[in-house]
Design an enzyme around this catalytic site. Structure first.
Site, PDB file in Angstrom:
ATOM      1  N   ASP A 167       0.593  -1.174  -0.072  1.00 29.65           N
ATOM      2  CA  ASP A 167      -0.064  -0.107  -0.122  1.00 29.65           C
ATOM      3  C   ASP A 167       0.801   1.125   0.034  1.00 29.65           C
ATOM      4  O   ASP A 167       0.540   2.209  -0.798  1.00 29.65           O
ATOM      5  CB  ASP A 167      -0.890   0.231   1.229  1.00 29.65           C
ATOM      6  CG  ASP A 167      -1.866  -1.186   1.174  1.00 29.65           C
ATOM      7  OD1 ASP A 167      -1.562  -2.272   0.486  1.00 29.65           O
ATOM      8  OD2 ASP A 167      -2.718  -1.212   2.033  1.00 29.65           O
ATOM      9  N   GLU A 397       1.263  -9.294  11.561  1.00 30.42           N
ATOM     10  CA  GLU A 397       1.247  -8.725   9.958  1.00 30.42           C
ATOM     11  C   GLU A 397       2.615  -8.718   9.305  1.00 30.42           C
ATOM     12  O   GLU A 397       2.681  -8.974   8.105  1.00 30.42           O
ATOM     13  CB  GLU A 397       0.192  -7.283   9.883  1.00 30.42           C
ATOM     14  CG  GLU A 397       0.014  -6.866   8.732  1.00 30.42           C
ATOM     15  CD  GLU A 397      -0.789  -5.528   8.678  1.00 30.42           C
ATOM     16  OE1 GLU A 397      -0.927  -5.091   9.873  1.00 30.42           O
ATOM     17  OE2 GLU A 397      -1.450  -5.337   7.661  1.00 30.42           O
TER      18      GLU A 397
HETATM   19  C1  GLC Z   1      -2.805  -4.473   3.720  1.00 29.69           C
HETATM   20  C2  GLC Z   1      -1.762  -5.006   2.975  1.00 29.69           C
HETATM   21  C3  GLC Z   1      -2.332  -5.725   1.921  1.00 29.69           C
HETATM   22  C4  GLC Z   1      -3.196  -7.062   2.488  1.00 29.69           C
HETATM   23  C5  GLC Z   1      -4.288  -6.419   3.144  1.00 29.69           C
HETATM   24  C6  GLC Z   1      -5.077  -7.283   3.939  1.00 29.69           C
HETATM   25  O1  GLC Z   1      -3.683  -3.641   3.019  1.00 29.69           O
HETATM   26  O2  GLC Z   1      -0.943  -3.795   2.300  1.00 29.69           O
HETATM   27  O3  GLC Z   1      -1.353  -6.477   0.907  1.00 29.69           O
HETATM   28  O4  GLC Z   1      -3.770  -7.871   1.330  1.00 29.69           O
HETATM   29  O5  GLC Z   1      -3.870  -5.505   4.347  1.00 29.69           O
HETATM   30  O6  GLC Z   1      -4.060  -8.332   4.980  1.00 29.69           O
END
Ligand code: GLC
Length: 426
Positions: A167, A397
């Site tokens: 992102d 994460e």
């Molecule tokens: C964030 C990450 C993305 C992922 C999402 C859900 O937006 O950057 O890659 O798919 O979270 O985990």
């Protein structure tokens, strides 16, 4: 902690995040089905529940649009804990989905599920499911060719930073500048209510994310219109490498299933990508880098996605040597590979999301590619670092590459899944 306990902990996370046929990345921060998260989650399920693994991918594809597009979020049920939710996306689809996609890892995952079914002599039971998924996967890959490569260069052009799955990578900063954020208006973020804002994208980045969503809404989510006029168009090194790899895996399945004309089509897509991807080599940086399609400028950023060239199977000795030199340099600067941004970059921040932290799923792809290319020591380091982070801190994460501390949400589905998939061959 013992391996058995780690396995049990990882399975418990998948169970807790299972919403019946699909798995949420994290119940609080991400309470819906995400595209590439689900694909990686399937690899985790496949280590102990084959049927559930296939179902995860099938549920995702149940939200595919008629034009082959596969959304990055499927809002199977609403949840106030996330912004922007279904009413902001306003795609008008059933089920309600977002209007952008995510890195196409699913074909590679389905090939792995299929290989594992063969190894267990379960292929007869899964053959029809494979055939059905194959048709959906190739439709999605055609969609990339038709709507995410406007100049026919053999790359993947992201129309939104969220589409890349990375992102807030600094690769999107300069290309994001022309986005008009004057009409975005007031909104309340939910992510910073769950997590420390220091780990998350900034307000300016969020304004740009929302302006691009509003642009898509204004185009009625017509992908042809978006491809033509979107104010943000970046050839993403990550998605370009991932799609090339996915097309190779889909070709393997096409040959297996005797799908001659689709195999020809896939060979064509692979040829185009192999011929065009060199445009994403940055001579000054000696690295693979994303490039702004609108200005032609390279980002100049060495990110974890730069190291996906091995996974893409490019096998270019000079470029491989340059990337390995970067890997060794970076590996001597941080405790844990692979930081999402080169730690020598002035913008490196060890806990801010895609500007420093290590992400297990990217490491899994990097490590897989290095191993396949025969770079065993480097592959072993990436795998070892990834598993060590989880053993020490649990399934976050992401993690700081400097001290290994968890960053972002905890009890994360795809991190737990990578533990199961990658530690299984110990
Ligand atoms: C964030 C990450 C993305 C992922 C999402 C859900 O937006 O950057 O890659 O798919 O979270 O985990």
């Amino acid at each position: 902690m013992t391996i058995d306990k780690l396995d049990a902990g990882a399975r418990a996370i998948l169970t807790a995040n299972d919403r019946g046929g699909y798995t949420v990345p994290n119940g609080q921060v991400y309470p819906f089905q995400w595209n590439w998260d689900s694909a990686f989650v399937a690899l985790g399920f496949d280590t102990y529940n084959r049927d559930r693994a296939w179902t995860e991918v099938e549920t995702l594809f149940n939200a595919q649009w008629d034009d082959g597009f596969l959304p990055h979020i499927v809002f199977w049920q609403d949840d106030p804990g996330y912004f922007p939710g279904p009413s902001v996306w306003a795609t008008g689809k059933t089920p309600v989905t977002s209007g952008i996609t995510q890195p196409p890892v699913a074909a590679t995952v389905v090939r792995k599920l299929w290989d594992s079914a063969i190894a267990a002599s379960a292929d007869d039971a899964y053959r029809l499911r494979l055939e059905s998924l194959f048709d959906k996967l190739i439709a999605w890959h055609r969609w990339f060719r038709d709507y995410r490569d406007p100049d026919g260069r053999g790359v993947v052009v992201a129309m939104h930073p969220w589409e890349t799955g990375r992102d807030n990578s600094p690769e999107w900063d300069a290309p994001g500048e022309p986005i008009d954020i004057s009409g975005v208006g007031e909104y309340t973020r939910r992510d910073t209510g769950h997590l420390d804002a220091k780990m998350r994208p900034t307000k300016l980045e969020y304004d740009r994310y929302l302006a691009l969503v509003q642009y898509g809404v204004a185009q009625g989510w017509d992908h042809a219109k978006i491809t033509a006029g979107n104010p943000f168009k970046v050839a993403d090194i990550g998605m370009s490498m991932i799609l090339l790899r996915a097309n190779r895996d889909l070709l393997h399945l096409a040959e297996y299933l005797g799908r001659g004309s689709e195999a020809d089509e896939l060979r064509q897509m692979i040829d185009t990508a192999e011929a065009g991807i060199g445009w994403l080599w940055d001579d000054a940086k000696h690295s693979w880098c994303s490039r702004d399609l609108l200005t032609g400028r390279s980002s100049g950023f060495i990110t974890s996605a730069s190291f996906l060239s091995f996974y893409a199977g490019l096998a270019d000795p000079a470029k491989d040597a340059a990337m390995l030199a970067h890997l060794h340099r970076i590996g001597s600067k941080v405790e844990y590979l692979m930081p999402s941004l080169d730690p020598e970059d002035p913008g490196f921040q060890m806990i801010r999301y895609w500007r420093g932290p290590v992400w297990a799923v990217v490491n899994f792809m990097i490590g897989t590619g290095l191993a396949e290319a025969g770079f065993d020591a480097e592959a072993a380091r990436v795998r070892h670092d990834t598993l060590a982070l989880m053993e020490r801190n649990g399934y976050y994460e992401a993690y700081s590459p400097v001290d290994g501390s968890g960053s972002g949400g905890d009890d994360f589905s795809w991190t737990a899944a990578i533990w199961l998939a990658w530690s299984a061959d110990r």
